[in-house]
Design an enzyme around this catalytic site. Structure first.
Site, PDB file in Angstrom:
ATOM      1  N   CYS A  97      17.574  -1.172 -13.956  1.00 37.36           N
ATOM      2  CA  CYS A  97      17.463  -2.610 -14.193  1.00 37.36           C
ATOM      3  C   CYS A  97      18.806  -3.276 -13.913  1.00 37.36           C
ATOM      4  CB  CYS A  97      16.946  -2.882 -15.601  1.00 37.36           C
ATOM      5  SG  CYS A  97      18.140  -3.522 -16.757  1.00 37.36           S
ATOM      6  N   GLU A  98      18.737  -4.398 -13.204  1.00 39.32           N
ATOM      7  CA  GLU A  98      19.984  -5.038 -12.775  1.00 39.32           C
ATOM      8  C   GLU A  98      20.655  -5.804 -13.907  1.00 39.32           C
ATOM      9  OE1 GLU A  98      18.734  -7.458  -9.499  1.00 39.32           O
ATOM     10  OE2 GLU A  98      18.464  -9.242 -10.724  1.00 39.32           O
ATOM     11  N   HIS A  99      19.965  -5.984 -15.018  1.00 38.54           N
ATOM     12  CA  HIS A  99      20.571  -6.705 -16.142  1.00 38.54           C
ATOM     13  C   HIS A  99      21.418  -5.803 -17.023  1.00 38.54           C
ATOM     14  CE1 HIS A  99      16.938  -9.494 -15.487  1.00 38.54           C
ATOM     15  NE2 HIS A  99      17.988  -9.967 -14.854  1.00 38.54           N
ATOM     16  N   HIS A 100      21.020  -4.521 -17.125  1.00 33.09           N
ATOM     17  CA  HIS A 100      21.725  -3.607 -18.028  1.00 33.09           C
ATOM     18  C   HIS A 100      22.209  -2.341 -17.337  1.00 33.09           C
ATOM     19  CE1 HIS A 100      18.932  -6.042 -20.537  1.00 33.09           C
ATOM     20  NE2 HIS A 100      20.021  -6.161 -21.284  1.00 33.09           N
ATOM     21  N   GLN A 138      11.745  -5.451 -12.141  1.00 32.38           N
ATOM     22  CA  GLN A 138      10.471  -4.847 -11.754  1.00 32.38           C
ATOM     23  C   GLN A 138       9.600  -5.803 -10.926  1.00 32.38           C
ATOM     24  OE1 GLN A 138       8.419  -2.912 -15.034  1.00 32.38           O
ATOM     25  NE2 GLN A 138       6.460  -3.041 -13.962  1.00 32.38           N
ATOM     26  N   HIS A 166      11.171   0.771 -19.715  1.00 32.57           N
ATOM     27  CA  HIS A 166      12.555   0.337 -19.470  1.00 32.57           C
ATOM     28  C   HIS A 166      13.460   0.854 -20.587  1.00 32.57           C
ATOM     29  CE1 HIS A 166      11.762  -2.944 -16.366  1.00 32.57           C
ATOM     30  NE2 HIS A 166      10.571  -2.481 -16.673  1.00 32.57           N
ATOM     31  N   CYS A 168      16.324  -0.082 -21.255  1.00 33.15           N
ATOM     32  CA  CYS A 168      17.026  -1.185 -21.922  1.00 33.15           C
ATOM     33  C   CYS A 168      16.189  -1.788 -23.048  1.00 33.15           C
ATOM     34  CB  CYS A 168      17.468  -2.253 -20.922  1.00 33.15           C
ATOM     35  SG  CYS A 168      16.136  -3.062 -20.050  1.00 33.15           S
TER      36      CYS A 168
HETATM   37 ZN   LIG Z   1      17.366  -4.350 -18.644  1.00 24.81          ZN
END
Ligand SMILES: [Zn+2]
Length: 213
Positions: A97-100, A138, A166, A168
Site C-alpha cells: 500500500c502506497e500510504h503505509h 487497491q 491489508h 496496514c
Molecule cells: Zn495502507
C-alpha cells in the site's frame, strides 16, 4: 467489507511505462538510517546485514516498475474466432500500500470477452504481477489491470475483481483482522450488459473445478 467501483480512469496517477533501475546502494543506507531513527542500533550483530536484505526485498517487491507490458505480451497474442468468456481466477497477488508501505495481498479474478484475439493464459497472472509489484492503492491496481488488458486485447469487455487483506488495517489503527477489501473494474460488455457481468461474477464465485457441472 468495502466495495468500490470506478467509472473513469481520472484517478490514475500515471508513471512512465518503465522506470529506471532502483538505486540499491542508496536504499540500503536509508534503511540503516531508518533503523537508527526508530531507536535501533543498526551496528548490532543481528542487524548487520538487515539493510542489504531489506533493500533487496524491497527491490523484488517493487520490480513491476521496471517491467514492460508490451515486452511481456510480445508473441503471446493469438488470432482466434472463439468468442466466449475467458476467465482466470484465484490469481494470488502481493502488493504494497502506497500510504503505509505495508503489504496487501489476496486473490485476483480476471475475465474477458475476446474480439478475434486471445492472450496466452499464463500471461494474465504476469500482468497482475507487473502492476501488483509496486506501491499501490487497491482501486488503482484493479483499474490498471483491467485497462491494460482491454487496451492490449481490444476485447469486447474486461472484468477484474480483487479481494485483499491489508496489513496496514490489520496491524495498526483499526486492527480489523478479518476485513476483506473488494474492488472491481468492469469495462465494455462487463459494464453495459448485466447478463455478462452476472455470468462473470457467478463463475468466479465457484470454489473450484469440483463445483463444475
Ligand atoms: Zn495502507
Amino acid at each position: 467489507m468495502a466495495k468500490v467501483r470506478h467509472r473513469s480512469l481520472q484517478l490514475i496517477e500515471d508513471l512512465p511505462p518503465v522506470s529506471p533501475p532502483a538505486d540499491t546502494e542508496h536504499v540500503r543506507s536509508l534503511v540503516g538510517e531508518l533503523l537508527k531513527a526508530l531507536g535501533e542500533a543498526p551496528r548490532r550483530n543481528g542487524l548487520l546485514k538487515t539493510p542489504e536484505r531489506v533493500a533487496k526485498a524491497l527491490q523484488f517487491m517493487t520490480k513491476g516498475y521496471h517491467q514492460d507490458i508490451d515486452h511481456l505480451l510480445n508473441g503471446a497474442l493469438f488470432p482466434i474466432e472463439y468468442d466466449e468468456m475467458v476467465i482466470v481466477k484465484d490469481i494470488d497477488f502481493f502488493s504494497m500500500c502506497e500510504h503505509h508501505m505495508l503489504p496487501f495481498f489476496g486473490k485476483c479474478h480476471v475475465g474477458y470477452l475476446p474480439n478475434k484475439k486471445v492472450v496466452g493464459l499464463s500471461k494474465i497472472p504476469r500482468v497482475v504481477d507487473v502492476f501488483s509489484r509496486r506501491f499501490q492503492v487497491q482501486e488503482r491496481l484493479t483499474m490498471q489491470i483491467a485497462e491494460t488488458l482491454q487496451g492490449k486485447l481490444n476485447a469486447h469487455g474486461v472484468g477484474v475483481v480483487m479481494e485483499a487483506r491489508h496489513l496496514c488495517m490489520m496491524m495498526r489503527g483499526v486492527e480489523k483482522q478479518n476485513t476483506l477489501a473488494v474492488t472491481s473494474s468492469m469495462l465494455g460488455a462487463f459494464r453495459t450488459q448485466q447478463q455478462t457481468r452476472a455470468e462473470f461474477l457467478k463463475l468466479i464465485r465457484r470454489s473450484g473445478v469440483g463445483d463444475l457441472g
